[in-house]
Design a protein around this motif. Structure first.
Motif, short mmCIF file in Angstrom:
data_model
loop_
_atom_site.label_atom_id
_atom_site.label_comp_id
_atom_site.label_asym_id
_atom_site.label_seq_id
_atom_site.Cartn_x
_atom_site.Cartn_y
_atom_site.Cartn_z
N LEU A 1 -11.51 1.95 4.15
CA LEU A 1 -10.86 3.20 4.52
C LEU A 1 -9.38 3.01 4.81
CD1 LEU A 1 -13.67 4.79 6.72
CD2 LEU A 1 -13.06 5.34 4.35
N SER A 2 -9.03 1.87 5.40
CA SER A 2 -7.63 1.56 5.67
C SER A 2 -6.85 1.40 4.37
CB SER A 2 -7.54 0.29 6.51
OG SER A 2 -6.21 -0.09 6.71
N ALA A 3 -7.43 0.69 3.41
CA ALA A 3 -6.77 0.51 2.11
C ALA A 3 -6.63 1.85 1.40
CB ALA A 3 -7.57 -0.46 1.24
N ARG A 4 -7.65 2.68 1.48
CA ARG A 4 -7.60 4.00 0.84
C ARG A 4 -6.45 4.83 1.40
NH1 ARG A 4 -12.19 8.69 1.33
NH2 ARG A 4 -11.20 10.15 -0.09
N LYS A 5 -6.26 4.77 2.70
CA LYS A 5 -5.19 5.53 3.34
C LYS A 5 -3.81 5.03 2.88
CE LYS A 5 -3.55 6.93 7.90
NZ LYS A 5 -3.76 6.81 9.34
N ARG A 6 -3.67 3.70 2.75
CA ARG A 6 -2.39 3.13 2.34
C ARG A 6 -2.05 3.42 0.89
NH1 ARG A 6 -4.58 -1.38 4.59
NH2 ARG A 6 -4.59 -2.42 2.58
N ILE A 7 -3.03 3.33 -0.01
CA ILE A 7 -2.73 3.46 -1.43
C ILE A 7 -2.88 4.89 -1.96
CG2 ILE A 7 -3.36 1.07 -1.86
CD1 ILE A 7 -5.92 2.06 -3.21
N GLY A 8 -3.47 5.77 -1.16
CA GLY A 8 -3.70 7.14 -1.60
C GLY A 8 -2.49 7.84 -2.21
N PRO A 9 -1.31 7.70 -1.60
CA PRO A 9 -0.14 8.39 -2.15
C PRO A 9 0.37 7.85 -3.49
CG PRO A 9 0.19 7.89 0.18
CD PRO A 9 -1.04 7.15 -0.28
#
Length: 75
Positions: free
Chosen positions: A5-13
């Motif tokens: 979930l942390s990686a998803r938040k970082r790479i989402g943009p």
């Protein structure tokens, strides 16, 4: 799960949301049982899932203040 979930938040943009399509019916017609899905990461920047991985790693290093000066990736 927290790491994902942390990686998803970082790479989402920066990553593209790529479609997931079901290909069960054509495979069933060929005698291949089960439900089958394709994640079309070929539509991602660079044409592969690797874009997600490299961005997840680099963004984590940047967050930690440990981003290398030069990075080369290949596959």
């Amino acid at each position: 799960l927290e790491t994902i979930l942390s990686a998803r938040k970082r790479i989402g943009p920066v990553v593209r949301r790529t479609p997931l399509i079901e290909v069960t019916e054509p495979l069933a017609a060929k005698g291949i049982p089960g439900r089958w899905w394709l994640k079309l990461e070929s539509l991602q920047h660079g044409g592969a899932f690797k874009f997600r991985g490299v961005n997840a790693r680099l963004s984590k290093w940047a967050e930690e203040g440990d981003l290398p000066e030069g990075v080369v990736t290949f596959s």
